[in-house]
Design an enzyme around this catalytic site. Structure first.
Site, PDB file in Angstrom:
ATOM      1  N   ASN A  15       0.809  -1.234   0.000  1.00  5.42           N
ATOM      2  CA  ASN A  15       0.000   0.000   0.000  1.00  5.42           C
ATOM      3  C   ASN A  15       0.837   1.278   0.000  1.00  5.42           C
ATOM      4  OD1 ASN A  15      -2.328  -1.464   0.020  1.00  5.42           O
ATOM      5  ND2 ASN A  15      -2.453  -1.546   2.262  1.00  5.42           N
TER       6      ASN A  15
ATOM      7  N   ARG B 201       5.626  -9.602  -5.969  1.00  6.54           N
ATOM      8  CA  ARG B 201       5.498  -9.051  -7.331  1.00  6.54           C
ATOM      9  C   ARG B 201       6.784  -9.167  -8.139  1.00  6.54           C
ATOM     10  NH1 ARG B 201       2.812  -6.217  -3.454  1.00  6.54           N
ATOM     11  NH2 ARG B 201       0.565  -6.076  -3.749  1.00  6.54           N
TER      12      ARG B 201
ATOM     13  N   THR C  23      10.002   3.652   6.029  1.00  7.75           N
ATOM     14  CA  THR C  23       8.796   3.901   6.819  1.00  7.75           C
ATOM     15  C   THR C  23       8.641   2.795   7.860  1.00  7.75           C
ATOM     16  OG1 THR C  23       7.522   2.646   5.198  1.00  7.75           O
ATOM     17  CG2 THR C  23       7.566   5.040   4.930  1.00  7.75           C
TER      18      THR C  23
ATOM     19  N   LYS D 169       9.425   0.980  11.261  1.00  6.67           N
ATOM     20  CA  LYS D 169       9.886   1.366  12.600  1.00  6.67           C
ATOM     21  C   LYS D 169      10.980   0.455  13.136  1.00  6.67           C
ATOM     22  CE  LYS D 169       5.656   1.238  12.745  1.00  6.67           C
ATOM     23  NZ  LYS D 169       4.240   1.468  12.554  1.00  6.67           N
TER      24      LYS D 169
ATOM     25  N   THR E  32       2.381  13.763   8.975  1.00  4.61           N
ATOM     26  CA  THR E  32       2.153  14.852   9.929  1.00  4.61           C
ATOM     27  C   THR E  32       3.465  15.190  10.634  1.00  4.61           C
ATOM     28  OG1 THR E  32      -0.115  14.107  10.310  1.00  4.61           O
ATOM     29  CG2 THR E  32       0.840  15.543  11.981  1.00  4.61           C
TER      30      THR E  32
ATOM     31  N   GLY F 265      -7.600  -0.468   7.263  1.00  3.56           N
ATOM     32  CA  GLY F 265      -6.236  -0.562   6.744  1.00  3.56           C
ATOM     33  C   GLY F 265      -5.170   0.157   7.548  1.00  3.56           C
TER      34      GLY F 265
ATOM     35  N   GLU G 166      -1.505  -2.789  11.991  1.00  5.53           N
ATOM     36  CA  GLU G 166      -0.343  -3.519  11.481  1.00  5.53           C
ATOM     37  C   GLU G 166      -0.796  -4.883  10.955  1.00  5.53           C
ATOM     38  OE1 GLU G 166       2.963  -2.259  11.474  1.00  5.53           O
ATOM     39  OE2 GLU G 166       1.796  -0.486  11.994  1.00  5.53           O
TER      40      GLU G 166
ATOM     41  N   LYS H  62       7.711   3.882  18.325  1.00  6.07           N
ATOM     42  CA  LYS H  62       7.676   5.300  17.919  1.00  6.07           C
ATOM     43  C   LYS H  62       8.250   6.183  19.029  1.00  6.07           C
ATOM     44  CE  LYS H  62       3.715   4.653  14.831  1.00  6.07           C
ATOM     45  NZ  LYS H  62       2.253   4.458  14.824  1.00  6.07           N
TER      46      LYS H  62
ATOM     47  N   GLY I 220      -1.933   5.305   7.264  1.00  7.07           N
ATOM     48  CA  GLY I 220      -2.620   5.317   5.972  1.00  7.07           C
ATOM     49  C   GLY I 220      -1.612   5.441   4.851  1.00  7.07           C
TER      50      GLY I 220
HETATM   51  N1  HSE Z   1      -0.536   0.552  12.889  1.00  5.70           N
HETATM   52  C1  HSE Z   1      -0.076   1.907  12.972  1.00  5.70           C
HETATM   53  C2  HSE Z   1      -1.128   2.747  13.669  1.00  5.70           C
HETATM   54  C3  HSE Z   1       0.221   2.410  11.595  1.00  5.70           C
HETATM   55  O1  HSE Z   1      -2.254   2.280  13.841  1.00  5.70           O
HETATM   56  O2  HSE Z   1      -0.829   3.859  14.091  1.00  5.70           O
HETATM   57  C4  HSE Z   1       1.088   3.629  11.535  1.00  5.70           C
HETATM   58  O3  HSE Z   1       2.348   3.415  12.092  1.00  5.70           O
END
Ligand code: HSE
Length: 324
Positions: free
Chosen positions: A13, A43, A116, A118, A149, A198, A201, A216, A303
């Site tokens: 995605n 793919r 992207t 973590k 953000t 969506g 995780e 995070k 997202g």
């Molecule tokens: N699974 C994470 C959340 C996605 O819900 O914040 C973004 O890191």
């Protein structure tokens, strides 16, 4: 002038959204960069993808040469891309592998990197920064915290400011679940909806049990120069949480860190606290500083397109700051 050549690893995605966003914004931004290679375990290895690749990729079918996972580091090394964008899934059990191997191989073979994911940043921050310095390559990871953000990157706008502590809502899935639970929905149904939307995780226990927010917290801490890791943090999630036990206060899954302490746990907030009103899958980060007091940022934290914006932010940074 030869433009920046991008190799994408992981074309799910986020990869697809980034491909689209780059095409959409390239001219407006005046960015001379294009995706020349994609490596994806399902793919395959796709060379010089055309604009139709995003539609084709949706099915998950093989679109290029079939690959073995073991050959990915070699493919990275041999690629003549300038920038590797790594978008594979978080793997906490393997402490951010194989993504860490992909990123370190990319840096060693002269590529700037954007991730992207973590895992490699939270578990291997020092090694990646050291490698970046040694090989004079940039390591960017804005998408790991609060998607596009602004979050830890606002520190760059505040020279001289000292951060005393930060606290926030760093996981969209649990915030969404709590929002639905306050409306009367039960936990399992709310989790199912979050998965459907969506933002959970691939393994939703990473969200629900607090691990995603903990990683995070570690990443923001590292950027601030603090040395927290999972070993010194209390991490609790929202499983079996009784939201009615807190009376008039609103319980949120709060991530907190100062120089000495870091935790993720459910905390009841007074209704006068702005964080109590951050609902749905929104994230929030409050940074407490010596000069400006509190600064609070609220916005989407998950997202595909929201995360693709973070990658674009990192890409523009690299284009503006890459030495050679
Ligand atoms: N699974 C994470 C959340 C996605 O819900 O914040 C973004 O890191």
């Amino acid at each position: 002038m030869r433009g920046f050549r991008i190799l994408i690893i992981g074309f799910g995605n986020v990869g697809q959204a980034f491909f689209k966003l780059l095409n959409l914004k390239r001219d407006a931004l005046g960015v001379n960069a294009s995706v020349v290679e994609i490596i994806d375990r399902r793919r395959g290895h796709i060379v010089n993808p055309g604009p139709g690749i995003v539609d084709e990729a949706r099915s998950g079918k093989l679109l290029g040469r079939k690959i073995d996972l073991d050959e990915i580091p070699n493919l990275i090394e041999e690629s003549d891309a300038d920038i590797v964008c790594e978008f594979t899934d978080l793997n906490i059990r393997e402490r951010g592998e194989p993504a860490f191997t992909y990123l370190s191989t990319a840096i060693r073979s002269g590529k700037h990197v954007i991730t992207t994911n973590k895992g490699p940043i939270a578990f291997h921050y020092d090694e990646l920064m050291e490698l970046g310095r040694k090989y004079n390559r940039l390591v960017r990871f804005k998408g790991t915290v609060m998607a596009g953000t602004p979050s830890f990157n606002i520190i760059d706008l505040l020279p001289g400011v000292r951060v005393n502590y930060f606290m926030g809502i760093l996981n969209g899935t649990t915030n969404y679940i709590l929002t639905r639970m306050y409306e009367g929905m039960d936990f399992n149904e709310a989790l199912r909806l979050a998965q459907e939307r969506g933002f959970a995780e691939a393994d939703p226990s990473l969200d629900v049990d607090g691990w995603d927010a903990a990683l995070k917290t570690i990443i923001i801490s590292r950027v601030l120069g603090w040395r927290h890791d999972l070993g010194n943090m209390e991490v609790r999630g929202i499983r079996n949480l009784d939201i009615k036990a807190f009376g008039d206060r609103v319980v949120k899954l709060i991530a907190y860190a100062d120089k000495e302490t870091a935790y993720v746990k459910p905390i009841p907030l007074d209704r006068s606290d702005v964080l109590a009103h951050v609902n749905e899958n929104l994230n929030a980060l409050r940074i407490n500083t010596d000069i400006l007091g509190d600064i609070t940022v609220i916005g989407p934290g998950a997202g595909p397109i929201e995360t693709a914006q973070a990658v674009l932010t990192d890409l523009v940074y690299i284009i503006n700051n890459a030495g050679d």
